[in-house]
Design a protein around this motif. Structure first.
Motif, mmCIF file in Angstrom:
data_model
loop_
_atom_site.group_PDB
_atom_site.id
_atom_site.type_symbol
_atom_site.label_atom_id
_atom_site.label_comp_id
_atom_site.label_asym_id
_atom_site.label_seq_id
_atom_site.Cartn_x
_atom_site.Cartn_y
_atom_site.Cartn_z
ATOM 1 N N GLY A 170 42.538 37.244 41.713
ATOM 2 C CA GLY A 170 43.805 36.567 41.462
ATOM 3 C C GLY A 170 44.508 36.193 42.744
ATOM 4 N N GLY A 171 44.329 37.020 43.795
ATOM 5 C CA GLY A 171 44.950 36.704 45.078
ATOM 6 C C GLY A 171 44.348 35.461 45.715
ATOM 7 N N VAL A 172 43.022 35.347 45.641
ATOM 8 C CA VAL A 172 42.350 34.180 46.225
ATOM 9 C C VAL A 172 42.766 32.901 45.486
ATOM 10 C CG1 VAL A 172 40.115 33.069 46.593
ATOM 11 C CG2 VAL A 172 40.392 35.522 47.047
ATOM 12 N N ILE A 173 42.681 32.945 44.152
ATOM 13 C CA ILE A 173 43.067 31.760 43.370
ATOM 14 C C ILE A 173 44.566 31.530 43.472
ATOM 15 C CG2 ILE A 173 43.082 30.731 41.063
ATOM 16 C CD1 ILE A 173 40.611 32.422 40.429
ATOM 17 N N GLY A 174 45.341 32.625 43.468
ATOM 18 C CA GLY A 174 46.792 32.498 43.557
ATOM 19 C C GLY A 174 47.237 31.841 44.850
ATOM 20 N N LEU A 175 46.537 32.120 45.943
ATOM 21 C CA LEU A 175 46.876 31.478 47.212
ATOM 22 C C LEU A 175 46.655 29.973 47.132
ATOM 23 C CD1 LEU A 175 47.742 31.737 50.144
ATOM 24 C CD2 LEU A 175 45.361 32.210 50.754
ATOM 25 N N LEU A 176 45.559 29.577 46.491
ATOM 26 C CA LEU A 176 45.309 28.139 46.297
ATOM 27 C C LEU A 176 46.373 27.512 45.403
ATOM 28 C CD1 LEU A 176 41.421 28.205 45.773
ATOM 29 C CD2 LEU A 176 42.689 27.682 47.867
ATOM 30 N N ILE A 177 46.783 28.243 44.373
ATOM 31 C CA ILE A 177 47.834 27.745 43.481
ATOM 32 C C ILE A 177 49.148 27.595 44.233
ATOM 33 C CG2 ILE A 177 49.227 28.301 41.440
ATOM 34 C CD1 ILE A 177 46.417 27.351 40.780
ATOM 35 N N ALA A 178 49.472 28.584 45.077
ATOM 36 C CA ALA A 178 50.712 28.515 45.855
ATOM 37 C C ALA A 178 50.697 27.313 46.794
ATOM 38 C CB ALA A 178 50.895 29.807 46.643
ATOM 39 N N LEU A 179 49.568 27.092 47.448
ATOM 40 C CA LEU A 179 49.458 25.941 48.351
ATOM 41 C C LEU A 179 49.549 24.628 47.574
ATOM 42 C CD1 LEU A 179 46.629 27.193 50.746
ATOM 43 C CD2 LEU A 179 49.088 27.077 51.202
ATOM 44 N N ILE B 75 33.082 41.114 31.673
ATOM 45 C CA ILE B 75 33.255 39.783 32.254
ATOM 46 C C ILE B 75 34.490 39.102 31.664
ATOM 47 C CG2 ILE B 75 32.221 37.487 32.462
ATOM 48 C CD1 ILE B 75 29.491 38.827 32.450
ATOM 49 N N ALA B 76 34.681 39.244 30.366
ATOM 50 C CA ALA B 76 35.811 38.605 29.701
ATOM 51 C C ALA B 76 37.137 39.121 30.228
ATOM 52 C CB ALA B 76 35.723 38.820 28.184
ATOM 53 N N VAL B 77 37.282 40.431 30.320
ATOM 54 C CA VAL B 77 38.564 40.980 30.777
ATOM 55 C C VAL B 77 38.773 40.700 32.264
ATOM 56 C CG1 VAL B 77 38.626 42.750 28.986
ATOM 57 C CG2 VAL B 77 37.587 43.289 31.186
ATOM 58 N N SER B 78 37.711 40.692 33.052
ATOM 59 C CA SER B 78 37.845 40.373 34.477
ATOM 60 C C SER B 78 38.345 38.948 34.652
ATOM 61 C CB SER B 78 36.507 40.553 35.202
ATOM 62 O OG SER B 78 36.083 41.888 35.158
ATOM 63 N N PHE B 79 37.782 38.035 33.874
ATOM 64 C CA PHE B 79 38.203 36.638 33.948
ATOM 65 C C PHE B 79 39.654 36.482 33.506
ATOM 66 C CE2 PHE B 79 38.667 32.359 32.204
ATOM 67 C CZ PHE B 79 38.175 31.589 33.235
ATOM 68 N N ALA B 80 40.002 37.131 32.400
ATOM 69 C CA ALA B 80 41.365 37.006 31.867
ATOM 70 C C ALA B 80 42.394 37.587 32.828
ATOM 71 C CB ALA B 80 41.463 37.700 30.506
ATOM 72 N N TYR B 81 42.128 38.757 33.359
ATOM 73 C CA TYR B 81 43.088 39.388 34.265
ATOM 74 C C TYR B 81 43.166 38.663 35.603
ATOM 75 C CZ TYR B 81 44.170 43.371 31.291
ATOM 76 O OH TYR B 81 44.633 44.163 30.267
ATOM 77 N N THR B 82 42.062 38.106 36.050
ATOM 78 C CA THR B 82 42.092 37.331 37.287
ATOM 79 C C THR B 82 42.956 36.086 37.124
ATOM 80 O OG1 THR B 82 39.908 38.107 37.994
ATOM 81 C CG2 THR B 82 40.671 36.033 38.921
ATOM 82 N N HIS C 97 45.339 35.677 34.922
ATOM 83 C CA HIS C 97 46.712 36.171 34.752
ATOM 84 C C HIS C 97 47.331 36.504 36.107
ATOM 85 C CE1 HIS C 97 50.026 38.455 32.955
ATOM 86 N NE2 HIS C 97 49.736 39.430 33.794
ATOM 87 N N ALA C 98 46.593 37.229 36.934
ATOM 88 C CA ALA C 98 47.115 37.628 38.242
ATOM 89 C C ALA C 98 47.322 36.424 39.149
ATOM 90 C CB ALA C 98 46.162 38.623 38.897
ATOM 91 N N SER C 99 46.423 35.456 39.093
ATOM 92 C CA SER C 99 46.538 34.293 39.971
ATOM 93 C C SER C 99 47.803 33.491 39.690
ATOM 94 C CB SER C 99 45.300 33.400 39.822
ATOM 95 O OG SER C 99 45.243 32.811 38.531
ATOM 96 N N ALA C 100 48.189 33.394 38.419
ATOM 97 C CA ALA C 100 49.406 32.649 38.075
ATOM 98 C C ALA C 100 50.647 33.337 38.630
ATOM 99 C CB ALA C 100 49.514 32.499 36.558
ATOM 100 N N PHE C 101 50.720 34.647 38.488
ATOM 101 C CA PHE C 101 51.901 35.371 38.965
ATOM 102 C C PHE C 101 51.933 35.460 40.485
ATOM 103 C CE2 PHE C 101 52.098 36.563 34.564
ATOM 104 C CZ PHE C 101 53.455 36.747 34.330
#
Length: 216
Positions: free
Chosen positions: A30-39, A86-93, A95-99
């Motif tokens: 989520g941090g990696v994707i979240g950084l891209l989202i923030a940018l 895999i499903a919960v990892s994807f969902a939580y990732t 979720h975390a990336s958005a926040f």
């Protein structure tokens, strides 16, 4: 009524292992994707900004439980068999990336405009400006909020049980059903969550106070 003994403790610790792993994986991903989202949210392109804003609105505006249902059971309806892990990892990732993306977007935009203007005056490119000037300051400012979200994410992993993922809370439920001592079992589960989350909360509070003193 069965006694609470070593096998039950080991089973709870096994659930704790999956709770910690799920938290770490989803936070890092989520941090990696979240950084891209923030940018993307602070991009000069209106289209990219709107797409990033829609992504954040989607995952922040819908319950995590619903996201787990859709990802796990929705894919099954499409004849795509997905392992619960895999499903919960994807969902939580996701979720975390958005926040995290929204948290970091706010701190990037909170920096004085003079920082960007000075970087432009030095003819620094976008990558250098973000890597060397903007992001180090923004991520440092966001640390208390980021730690606070990590605490919420850790506690939120208990929802993964809805798709059959055996983390700490689900392990506690299984043990409780076996020995018929729910108060004892969930009391121990609660203490384990507390032992993980409380130090993180204290750390976040101290970081916030330290930053408040530095800006005073």
């Amino acid at each position: 009524m069965n006694a609470f003994g070593l096998p039950e403790i080991l089973f709870l610790l096994q659930g704790l292992k999956w709770t910690v792993l799920l938290t770490i994986i989803s936070f890092i991903g989520g941090g990696v994707i979240g950084l891209l989202i923030a940018l993307a949210r602070v991009s000069t392109s209106p289209v990219i900004q709107r797409l990033a804003a829609a992504y954040i609105a989607l995952f922040q505006g819908t319950p995590l439980l619903m996201q787990l249902f859709i990802i796990y059971y929705g894919l099954a309806l499409l004849q795509i068999n997905v392992d619960a892990w895999i499903a919960v990892s994807f969902a939580y990732t996701a979720h975390a990336s958005a926040f995290l993306g929204d948290i970091w977007r706010g701190t990037i935009q909170s920096l004085p405009r003079g920082q960007t203007e000075a970087a432009n005056a030095l003819s620094l490119g976008y990558v250098s400006r973000m890597r060397d000037i903007i992001l180090p300051q923004a991520l440092k400012i966001s640390l208390p909020a980021t730690i606070g979200f990590a605490v919420q994410l850790t506690k939120g992993t208990s929802l993964a049980a809805i798709v059959g993922f055996i983390e700490l809370a689900r392990a506690g439920q299984i043990v409780s059903n076996l020995i018929f001592q729910p108060l004892l079992v969930f009391g121990i589960v609660g203490l384990i969550y507390f032992a993980i989350c409380w130090p993180m909360s204290i750390w976040g509070t101290r970081m916030e106070r330290r930053m408040s003193r530095n800006h005073a």
